[in-house]
Structure formats: structure tokens, C-alpha cells
Write an enzyme that holds these catalytic residues in place. Structure first.
Site, PDB file in Angstrom:
ATOM      1  N   HIS A 122       0.917  -1.152  -0.068  1.00  0.00           N
ATOM      2  CA  HIS A 122       0.027   0.146  -0.073  1.00  0.00           C
ATOM      3  C   HIS A 122       0.819   1.105  -0.111  1.00  0.00           C
ATOM      4  O   HIS A 122       0.464   2.315  -0.325  1.00  0.00           O
ATOM      5  CB  HIS A 122      -0.965  -0.115   1.202  1.00  0.00           C
ATOM      6  CG  HIS A 122      -0.452   0.129   2.787  1.00  0.00           C
ATOM      7  ND1 HIS A 122      -0.133  -0.691   3.342  1.00  0.00           N
ATOM      8  CD2 HIS A 122      -0.035   1.457   3.207  1.00  0.00           C
ATOM      9  CE1 HIS A 122       0.271  -0.185   4.431  1.00  0.00           C
ATOM     10  NE2 HIS A 122       0.413   1.021   4.262  1.00  0.00           N
ATOM     11  N   ASP A 152       0.235  -7.622   1.433  1.00  0.00           N
ATOM     12  CA  ASP A 152       0.724  -6.375   1.806  1.00  0.00           C
ATOM     13  C   ASP A 152       2.145  -6.053   1.566  1.00  0.00           C
ATOM     14  O   ASP A 152       2.526  -5.052   2.349  1.00  0.00           O
ATOM     15  CB  ASP A 152       0.011  -5.740   2.905  1.00  0.00           C
ATOM     16  CG  ASP A 152      -0.007  -4.106   2.540  1.00  0.00           C
ATOM     17  OD1 ASP A 152       0.324  -3.533   1.504  1.00  0.00           O
ATOM     18  OD2 ASP A 152      -0.026  -3.528   3.524  1.00  0.00           O
ATOM     19  N   SER A 226       4.633   2.588   7.818  1.00  0.00           N
ATOM     20  CA  SER A 226       4.166   1.464   6.856  1.00  0.00           C
ATOM     21  C   SER A 226       5.518   1.207   6.077  1.00  0.00           C
ATOM     22  O   SER A 226       6.175   2.118   5.433  1.00  0.00           O
ATOM     23  CB  SER A 226       2.976   1.874   6.106  1.00  0.00           C
ATOM     24  OG  SER A 226       1.896   2.175   6.950  1.00  0.00           O
TER      25      SER A 226
END
Length: 469
Positions: A122, A152, A226
Site C-alpha cells: 500500500h 501487503d 508503514s
């Protein structure tokens, strides 16, 4: 004058008596009352067994070495994407375009000296331009090697004139709840940020359908973290920071990381095969708890209960069957479905695993060879799989895939048409299909507005053609 002096003396004397009375009687009584409401803590050990980790050991932990090993390996990723926005009158007057550039940021971890970087999918999704800023402030162009939206995880590559610092993978399966960890990343564009916490839980699923298996920590992680590193006190990479639970969008207590064993396997598959190779066990079922145990009539409240074993899979060949309870695979304890899925996500087709299970209360062991997934779900029809030679021979066909489970919105319609499980799909969108890989490719490449044209041969040998949305 004498009267005034007398009055003052009397007042002072009266005040002294009052104060003395308060000190002797009232204050002492108040102290006694307060002491009765003071609760002294009672220290009681919760585990009498000696442990490798204790408070004395924790006091000696030094995070500086782990931070030094990791900081230079963590990079700042900038992702430029285009977004479509409705034009206002002001936009038209100023000549602004509908497509506007948008900058997103995240983190990544260098995992090899020649510039391979692991991050979250993402973080780089829909990117038009990707750049990576190293800890020495150099900015380099990055290219996408491969992605896996399911876990992911994404793999990037940068080119550098010299050998790059990199992080080494640790074993996330051996990480323990309560173990100290560091989160390293770039929250809010604050580069090279290190936070500390402990592992709060393992095999955590945030979806409710056991499709994930995260490491949960209380190390502070915020937007921008992230794709960054979760490392142990040795500086080994045990997770890729991915998500937080928050009502505000910022950290409020817990964060979640993809375990390093899963992330490592994904990037190795991408580098070697170009895509992720998933090995399947071939069982369907769910986690045990008190309610499930009562309904099923079993005495176990932990483990994976097998409802059904898929035909011609490793589990089927190894002798597993409905009613068995999987308690351990290799050295990993299986308490719930996410434990099972998390471990299988680290395996490939043809890998062999030792499955410890209960059958009628007796523990047994079997070796299972994992197979490549040979089933695929078409939402409008149901579950299909590769057809065997004997399946095709029964219908006097040379190609096709087999329907193993009818489901979806057309279920009643197909049933009324005489279509049933075991029938063969021969053609999709005027293209012959020989395997589920063919089916996946056709559906992937079709226009989303294009109807799905399917030919099915039923049990009577009749070919039926259907146009489905």
C-alpha cells in the site's frame, strides 16, 4: 487599653486551646481513618518456573546496538500518484487540470547490499514515480520488482555505486510475547525515528476471517511508518510494520507487523518465480473455542478442527480426515486458524510438514506434502478445479475444468438447468480452458463491463451456454 489587651490575650489563649485540641484529638483520628483506606500492594508470583527472561535481565537491555544496526538500513519512500478530482469554477479559471499529482510517503528496509528493498504494497500502490531517500540523505530512483497485495508486501530495487547497509532477517516464529522490539521508520516525514515496545500478541487477525497473521506490538507506529522495520534487541528483522488500530488515524496503543518469515518468503518467491507460490494443506475448518467444542462434542477448546478434507490434496493423501484436530505443525503450536494460516504462508508447494493432530483424543503424527493450489472461485458459479483425465473421459472431452462446488447468485438458476457439481466448463469468453490458470488469466484480462460467456457440459453430455454478469 487594658480591656483591649485582655481581649487579645483571651483570643490568643482560646485559639491555642482550639489548635491543641485539634492536634491531639481530631488530626490523630483523621490519620487513623486515612490509613485504613490505604491499600498496600500484595506481590504474588504468577509463575514459579524459572525463565530465561526476568526483570533483572530487562534492566540490562541496551537498545542502542539494535538501533545502530537498523537505522542505516531503513529508507524513506516517496510515491507520486495522480488523482482525478472534480473541477470547480476556480479551477477552470486558473487552468487547472482534472488530474493532480499527489505525494505519499512511507518506509522501507534494505535487505541486500545490492539494493533490494522490502516495503508494504500500500506504500507504493498506483505509483507513477518512486524515490528512496537513504539515511545519508541521498535520494535514488526505485523500481518495483514485484508485489503481493494479499500479504501487503512489495519488493523494490535501487541502484547504488557502493555496497549498501542492509538488515538481516530474524526468525519471527521464535519471537516471544513480552519480548522487547524496536520500530524504525519515518512517521509524519520525521526520518530515522526509533520507538520501543514489546510484542503484545502473535498471529493476530484484524479481518475476522483469519486471512491475516500479524505480530502485535505496543511500539509507537504512525502514518509513514508503514513498510519500516520491526527488529529484536539483536537488530534482526522480525516484522514489517504495516497497520495500526485507531479511531483518529494515529497511534493510540497497538501496531501490527507482517511477520518476517512471511515477508521473507514472499520476496524470495518474487525474486525466483516472479509471483508468490502458495502451498496448500487441503483442509477446511475453523478454530476451536468453548462454543465450537460444545457444538462439535469435543473436549478441546484450542486447535484447528477439520470439517472437510479436499480431494487429491496433501492432507487427503496423508490420511487426515474430518473430525481431526490439528494441534501443532512442525515446531509451531496451532491454537487457532490464524496460527495455521500464518505458518502455511511461509511454505511453498512440495514443502513437507509434520502435522500433529488429535483423533478421538489420541495424538497422532503424519507428514504432509503441500500442493500447489488447484482450485479457483468464480463468484458467479462457484469453486472450480483442474479436471483429471478420468473426469474429462467421463464426458468424452479433451479439455475443461471441473465444478466442485456450486454457489453464488446463480445457484438456483443453474440447479434448475440441471447444472451440478462435477460438470465441466470447457470455454470462457470463446476461449478454451485447460486449467484454472487459463480461467484466471481470461477473467483478469476481460473488460469489467464485458459479460462472462461460459460453456458448461452437464451430466447428460449436453453443452449449455450462459452469459453472466
Amino acid at each position: 487599653m487594658k480591656k483591649i489587651t485582655t481581649l487579645v490575650l483571651v483570643s490568643v489563649f482560646g485559639g491555642a486551646i482550639t489548635l491543641g485540641t485539634y492536634k491531639v484529638f481530631l488530626e490523630e483520628e483523621q490519620t487513623i481513618t486515612q490509613s485504613e483506606k490505604t491499600y498496600q500492594p500484595i506481590f504474588q508470583p504468577v509463575n514459579y518456573k524459572a525463565s530465561n527472561t526476568n526483570l533483572a535481565a530487562i534492566e540490562g537491555i541496551d537498545f542502542t546496538s539494535a538501533a545502530e544496526k537498523t537505522l542505516d538500513a531503513v529508507v524513506h519512500i516517496k510515491n507520486v500518484t495522480s488523482t482525478s478530482q472534480r473541477l470547480t469554477m476556480r479551477d477552470l479559471l486558473l487552468g487547472r487540470e482534472q488530474q493532480r499529482k499527489q505525494l505519499g510517503t512511507g518506509s522501507g528496509v534494505i535487505i541486500s547490499p545490492d539494493g533490494y528493498i522490502i516495503t508494504n504494497n500500500h506504500v507504493i500502490d498506483a505509483s507513477e514515480e518512486l524515490s528512496v531517500t537513504l539515511n545519508d540523505n541521498r535520494t535514488l530512483v526505485a523500481k518495483i520488482v514485484g508485489t503481493d497485495p494479499k500479504t501487503d508486501i512489495a519488493l523494490l530495487k535501487i541502484e547504488s555505486d557502493y555496497v549498501l547497509p542492509y538488515a538481516t532477517f530474524g526468525d519471527s516464529d521464535t519471537a516471544k510475547i513480552g519480548e522487547w522490539v524496536l520500530a524504525v521508520g519515518n512517521p509524519f516525514n520525521l526520518t530515522s525515528t526509533v520507538t520501543a515496545g514489546i510484542i503484545s500478541a502473535k498471529s493476530r487477525d484484524l479481518t475476522g476471517n483469519s486471512s491475516q497473521s500479524f505480530i502485535q506490538t505496543d511500539a509507537a507506529v504512525n502514518p509513514g511508518n508503514s513498510g519500516g522495520a520491526l527488529v529484536n534487541t539483536n537488530g534482526q528483522l522480525i516484522g514489517i510494520n504495516t497497520a495500526i488500530t485507531s479511531q483518529t488515524g494515529s497511534y493510540i496503543g497497538y501496531s501490527f507487523a507482517v511477520p518476517s518469515n512471511i515477508a521473507k518468503k514472499v520476496v524470495q518467491d518474487i525474486m525466483e518465480f516472479g509471483n508468490v507460490q502458495n502451498g496448500i494443506l487441503g483442509v477446511r475448518g475453523g478454530s476451536l473455542n468453548s462454543n465450537a467444542a460444545e457444538k462439535l462434542g469435543v473436549g478441546e477448546t484450542e486447535g484447528f478442527y477439520i470439517d472437510d478434507v479436499e480431494e487429491d490434496t496433501g492432507a487427503d493423501i496423508a490420511g487426515l480426515r474430518s473430525g481431526d484436530i490439528i494441534k501443532r505443525i512442525d515446531n509451531v503450536e496451532i491454537k487457532k486458524l490464524s496460527d495455521l494460516k500464518g505458518y502455511l504462508d511461509t511454505k511453498r508447494p512440495d514443502d513437507k510438514i509434520n502435522v500433529y493432530y488429535l483423533r478421538n483424543g489420541v495424538q497422532q503424527l503424519t507428514e504432509v506434502t503441500l500442493f500447489k493450489n488447484n482450485t479457483y472461485t468464480i463468484p458467479a458459479i462457484g469453486v472450480i478445479k483442474n479436471a483429471k483425465s478420468k473426469d474429462l473421459n467421463n464426458y468424452k472431452l479433451k479439455n475443461g475444468v471441473k465444478i466442485v462446488k456450486l454457489m453464488g447468485i446463480y445457484y438456483n438458476y443453474f440447479a434448475s438447468e440441471g447444472i451440478e457439481e462435477g460438470n465441466i466448463i470447457t470455454t470462457i469468453n470463446n476461449t478454451k480452458v485447460n486449467s484454472i490458470d487459463d480461467v484466471q488469466q481470461i477473467i483478469k484480462n476481460r473488460d469489467i463491463l464485458q459479460p462472462l460467456s461460459i460453456e458448461i457440459v452437464n451430466s447428460k453430455g449436453q453443452t449449455r451456454r450462459y452469459g453472466l454478469k
